[in-house]
Scaffold this motif. Sequence first.
Motif, short mmCIF file in Angstrom:
data_model
loop_
_atom_site.label_atom_id
_atom_site.label_comp_id
_atom_site.label_asym_id
_atom_site.label_seq_id
_atom_site.Cartn_x
_atom_site.Cartn_y
_atom_site.Cartn_z
N GLY A 401 71.49 -5.34 29.55
CA GLY A 401 72.10 -4.57 28.47
C GLY A 401 71.43 -3.22 28.25
O GLY A 401 72.04 -2.29 27.72
N GLY A 402 70.17 -3.11 28.66
CA GLY A 402 69.47 -1.84 28.48
C GLY A 402 70.10 -0.72 29.25
O GLY A 402 70.19 0.42 28.79
N ASN A 403 70.60 -1.03 30.46
CA ASN A 403 71.21 -0.01 31.30
C ASN A 403 72.56 0.45 30.76
O ASN A 403 72.92 1.61 30.91
CB ASN A 403 71.38 -0.56 32.71
N VAL A 404 73.30 -0.47 30.14
CA VAL A 404 74.67 -0.15 29.75
C VAL A 404 74.87 0.03 28.25
O VAL A 404 75.89 0.58 27.81
CB VAL A 404 75.64 -1.24 30.27
N GLN A 425 80.26 6.15 21.72
CA GLN A 425 80.42 4.71 21.46
C GLN A 425 79.09 3.99 21.34
O GLN A 425 79.03 2.89 20.81
CB GLN A 425 81.23 4.09 22.60
N GLY A 426 78.03 4.59 21.87
CA GLY A 426 76.72 3.94 21.81
C GLY A 426 76.56 2.82 22.82
O GLY A 426 75.54 2.13 22.84
N CYS A 427 77.56 2.62 23.66
CA CYS A 427 77.49 1.60 24.72
C CYS A 427 78.57 1.90 25.74
O CYS A 427 79.37 2.82 25.58
CB CYS A 427 77.66 0.19 24.14
N MET A 428 78.61 1.10 26.80
CA MET A 428 79.62 1.30 27.85
C MET A 428 80.77 0.30 27.75
O MET A 428 81.69 0.35 28.57
CB MET A 428 78.96 1.20 29.24
#
Length: 520
Positions: A401-404, A425-428
């Motif tokens: 989860g750190g990468n995405v 979005q703060g995430c993928m």
Amino acid sequence: YSLEQLGAGHCMSGPAILIGANSTIVVEPGCEAVILSSGDISIKVGEAGTKVVGTELDTIQLSIFSHRFMSIAEQMGRVLQRTAISTNIKERLDFSCAVFGPDGGLVANAPHIPVHLGAMQETVQYQMRVLDDDLHEGDVILCNHPSAGGSHLPDLTVITPVFYSGQKKPVFFVACRGHHADIGGITPGSMPPHSHSLLQEGMCVKSFKLVNRGVFQEEGLVQLLMEPGKLPGSSGTRNLHDNLSDLRAQVAANQKGISLVHLLIDVYGLDVVQAYMKHIQSNAEVAVREMLQEIASLSKTRTGSTVLQAVDHLDDGSPIALKVTIDAATGSAVFDFSGTGPEVYGNCNAPRAVVLSAIIYCLRCMVGHDVPLNQGCLAPVKVIIPKGSLLAPSDTAAVVGGNVLTSQRLVDVVFKAFQACAASQGCMNNITFGDEVVGYYETVAGGAGAGPRWHGRSGVHSHMTNTRITDPEILERRYPVVLKQFALRAGSGGDGEWHGGDGVVREMLFRRPVTLSVLT
């Protein structure tokens, strides 16, 4: 010259351009063009020698070499896309290719995935330290471990040293990183949202010679890919055929890069090519220093200080704190992440390589010049990351989860500190599904943050992801799923004078039981 205005007997010495209604003719320097009575053009080719390019900096040659290096990475990417068979690489373009100097520093890259590019430099330099004199012509190295410059385990990096006649050490490195849909682990797709240790996320490799002196090590590779199955509740890769095929495609892409680097050296000479490699990196460094000096001046005027600070949080409340101290005199800066939360029990830990990727991406975005993204961007920057924090986790920490997720929040924090734009979005928005015979992964788009004078874009892959999403026809043909809806979520971007982009709705119907993982 206009061809319509030229008659028989007219003579033009090069350099010259003859423009007609249906054609354009270039007369090279040292050549001579004559209009014949028949209307034909006779060009006498002269014997003027070509200009010799030296190692000293020339601004025109700097631009040419910048594009030549970038073209090498782009052509590597085209070979990889054409020869890979997986949906992730062939359709979603979830891969990156780049060229690195003899010190392992990033020279140039194609405009692929930002989260890969800053991190790959760390991977190349790790292999240089570990293998040292054990690098030979015909060797290709495979790596994906976070402590060795990896981002997360499904991103497999293939590195090939470039040797040149008369040189004992590699003169360049070429590398590509591609996301594999499954490399084993506790869930299909190797993106488990509930993993707590690295081993649960699939195959881990710090350094493995995928090709040893020209021989593809298939037996050893298969053993590595099936290794996660020894962990209780885990499985080896569920799609071995795609893994092997895509890794061969990555090797082929690197080979294309090697041939193009050799061609460049044959034309200009090794000393000139490596000199311009350094000029390109220095140019990026100067651009970043000028940008930092400009921001320091504005900050000093506005707040009386050249210290920028920002903090934001992950969904579990873990803070990501950043203090940027800019030296206006030298155009250098210290990025200090002290105050960031500790390593988390889940998988939102981000290795150092991902942090550097986020910083180098943000700096490149804020530079007003057209410079390649390379290690020169980080030359004016010192990065402080507290050991044991979620940005410098232990070797066994889960990081998928750190990468995405965390990487996107890192970008939000950096842009917040520089007051460049609002958060995205703060995430993928990661979706994986599969069973024992098939695995699929995608990042779903969303809204981009607004800026001081512009609206955010709606329904885009923003910042660190930059992938495509699979076409509905290919998705439904290859996987047991029906895409019922994929649309913008109207009004979700906010109501400010400059509003953020709208998010999306993506609705799927599965045609058979699968394991679904949502990491968002």
